[in-house]
Write a protein that holds these residues in place. Structure first.
Motif, PDB file in Angstrom:
ATOM      1  N   MET A   1       0.849  -1.190   0.000  1.00 29.70           N
ATOM      2  CA  MET A   1       0.000   0.000   0.000  1.00 29.70           C
ATOM      3  C   MET A   1       0.883   1.237   0.000  1.00 29.70           C
ATOM      4  SD  MET A   1      -3.122   1.030   0.167  1.00 29.70           S
ATOM      5  CE  MET A   1      -3.867   2.572   0.402  1.00 29.70           C
ATOM      6  N   ASN A   2       0.512   2.180  -0.805  1.00 28.00           N
ATOM      7  CA  ASN A   2       1.226   3.442  -0.936  1.00 28.00           C
ATOM      8  C   ASN A   2       0.577   4.459   0.008  1.00 28.00           C
ATOM      9  OD1 ASN A   2       1.326   6.146  -1.781  1.00 28.00           O
ATOM     10  ND2 ASN A   2       1.059   5.672  -3.914  1.00 28.00           N
ATOM     11  N   TYR A   3       1.331   5.014   0.923  1.00 26.80           N
ATOM     12  CA  TYR A   3       0.798   5.987   1.883  1.00 26.80           C
ATOM     13  C   TYR A   3       1.329   7.392   1.607  1.00 26.80           C
ATOM     14  CZ  TYR A   3      -0.992   2.049   4.530  1.00 26.80           C
ATOM     15  OH  TYR A   3      -1.666   0.924   4.915  1.00 26.80           O
ATOM     16  N   ASN A   4       1.666   7.670   0.353  1.00 25.94           N
ATOM     17  CA  ASN A   4       2.181   8.986  -0.013  1.00 25.94           C
ATOM     18  C   ASN A   4       1.071  10.023   0.052  1.00 25.94           C
ATOM     19  OD1 ASN A   4       4.934   8.338  -0.600  1.00 25.94           O
ATOM     20  ND2 ASN A   4       4.178   7.243  -2.381  1.00 25.94           N
ATOM     21  N   PHE A   5       1.419  11.163   0.643  1.00 30.24           N
ATOM     22  CA  PHE A   5       0.487  12.269   0.828  1.00 30.24           C
ATOM     23  C   PHE A   5       0.839  13.395  -0.118  1.00 30.24           C
ATOM     24  CE2 PHE A   5      -0.192  16.240   3.498  1.00 30.24           C
ATOM     25  CZ  PHE A   5      -1.514  16.394   3.114  1.00 30.24           C
ATOM     26  N   GLN A   6      -0.161  13.896  -0.827  1.00 32.67           N
ATOM     27  CA  GLN A   6       0.000  15.067  -1.673  1.00 32.67           C
ATOM     28  C   GLN A   6      -1.006  16.100  -1.196  1.00 32.67           C
ATOM     29  OE1 GLN A   6      -0.596  12.979  -5.468  1.00 32.67           O
ATOM     30  NE2 GLN A   6       1.384  13.872  -6.045  1.00 32.67           N
ATOM     31  N   ILE A   7      -0.505  17.238  -0.750  1.00 31.84           N
ATOM     32  CA  ILE A   7      -1.368  18.284  -0.202  1.00 31.84           C
ATOM     33  C   ILE A   7      -2.406  18.695  -1.242  1.00 31.84           C
ATOM     34  CG2 ILE A   7      -1.409  20.670   0.625  1.00 31.84           C
ATOM     35  CD1 ILE A   7       1.434  20.050   1.758  1.00 31.84           C
ATOM     36  N   GLY A   8      -3.651  18.704  -0.815  1.00 31.68           N
ATOM     37  CA  GLY A   8      -4.749  19.125  -1.669  1.00 31.68           C
ATOM     38  C   GLY A   8      -5.195  18.095  -2.687  1.00 31.68           C
ATOM     39  N   LYS A   9      -4.485  16.973  -2.784  1.00 35.89           N
ATOM     40  CA  LYS A   9      -4.833  15.960  -3.781  1.00 35.89           C
ATOM     41  C   LYS A   9      -5.311  14.665  -3.145  1.00 35.89           C
ATOM     42  CE  LYS A   9      -1.909  17.868  -7.300  1.00 35.89           C
ATOM     43  NZ  LYS A   9      -0.814  17.711  -8.194  1.00 35.89           N
ATOM     44  N   GLY A  10      -4.586  14.150  -2.162  1.00 33.08           N
ATOM     45  CA  GLY A  10      -5.010  12.915  -1.526  1.00 33.08           C
ATOM     46  C   GLY A  10      -3.862  12.155  -0.906  1.00 33.08           C
ATOM     47  N   ILE A  11      -4.132  10.896  -0.600  1.00 29.64           N
ATOM     48  CA  ILE A  11      -3.156  10.017   0.032  1.00 29.64           C
ATOM     49  C   ILE A  11      -3.419   8.592  -0.463  1.00 29.64           C
ATOM     50  CG2 ILE A  11      -4.608   9.719   2.077  1.00 29.64           C
ATOM     51  CD1 ILE A  11      -2.074   9.287   3.720  1.00 29.64           C
ATOM     52  N   ALA A  12      -2.361   7.823  -0.511  1.00 30.81           N
ATOM     53  CA  ALA A  12      -2.457   6.394  -0.819  1.00 30.81           C
ATOM     54  C   ALA A  12      -3.101   6.132  -2.178  1.00 30.81           C
ATOM     55  CB  ALA A  12      -3.210   5.664   0.295  1.00 30.81           C
ATOM     56  N   GLY A  13      -2.869   7.031  -3.127  1.00 25.77           N
ATOM     57  CA  GLY A  13      -3.446   6.851  -4.446  1.00 25.77           C
ATOM     58  C   GLY A  13      -4.924   7.185  -4.533  1.00 25.77           C
ATOM     59  N   ILE A  14      -5.486   7.704  -3.443  1.00 23.95           N
ATOM     60  CA  ILE A  14      -6.896   8.079  -3.393  1.00 23.95           C
ATOM     61  C   ILE A  14      -6.974   9.599  -3.466  1.00 23.95           C
ATOM     62  CG2 ILE A  14      -9.012   8.052  -2.028  1.00 23.95           C
ATOM     63  CD1 ILE A  14      -7.740   5.562  -0.604  1.00 23.95           C
TER      64      ILE A  14
END
Length: 141
Positions: A1-14
């Motif tokens: 599982m990818n838990y990368n966070f992108q501000i304003g976009k999402g986390i974990a590919g969601i």
């Protein structure tokens, strides 16, 4: 599982703008699903995720994710103490040309501090300077 966070976009590919069906398609059926007149909650225990969707005018407007892992720029925020994380958040604010600001709430009943960083959609919960949980949502700006 990818838990990368992108501000304003999402986390974990969601992404925050994904439909409920799209999230279920990506993550599979949740362990638990419950709802009320305002929100729908999807619990993925093995992934450490609790997704909460809130509707306004029949449109999903918010996605909160609770997990024990959050990766930002290749680093897991759970590896840092409170002061280090505050410095990382200050850097994020500066990088995005936001004025650094937050709300602090003392949660005496559970012995935690809650730091709300509305401009970037992050809420951090600490117990004795140790990160206990993170909520990620759409930024207010």
């Amino acid at each position: 599982m990818n838990y990368n966070f992108q501000i304003g976009k999402g986390i974990a590919g969601i992404n925050f703008d994904f439909s409920v069906d799209k999230v279920i398609q990506l993550l599979g059926e949740p362990n638990q699903r419950y709802e009320d007149s305002i929100s729908l909650y999807l619990q993925y225990e093995k992934l450490g995720l609790l997704l909460a969707y809130e509707r306004e005018k029949e449109k999903w407007i918010d996605l909160d994710i609770k997990t024990k892992k959050l990766i930002y720029e290749g680093k897991n925020w759970y590896d840092y103490d409170k002061n280090e994380l505050i410095e990382i958040i200050k850097y994020i604010y500066k990088k995005n040309n936001y004025t650094f600001d937050f709300d602090l709430t003392e949660l005496d009943v559970i012995g935690e501090e809650q730091y709300d960083f509305y401009e970037i959609g992050v809420t951090l919960f600490f117990n004795k300077n140790k990160l206990k949980s993170i909520d990620v949502s759409m930024p207010i700006l």
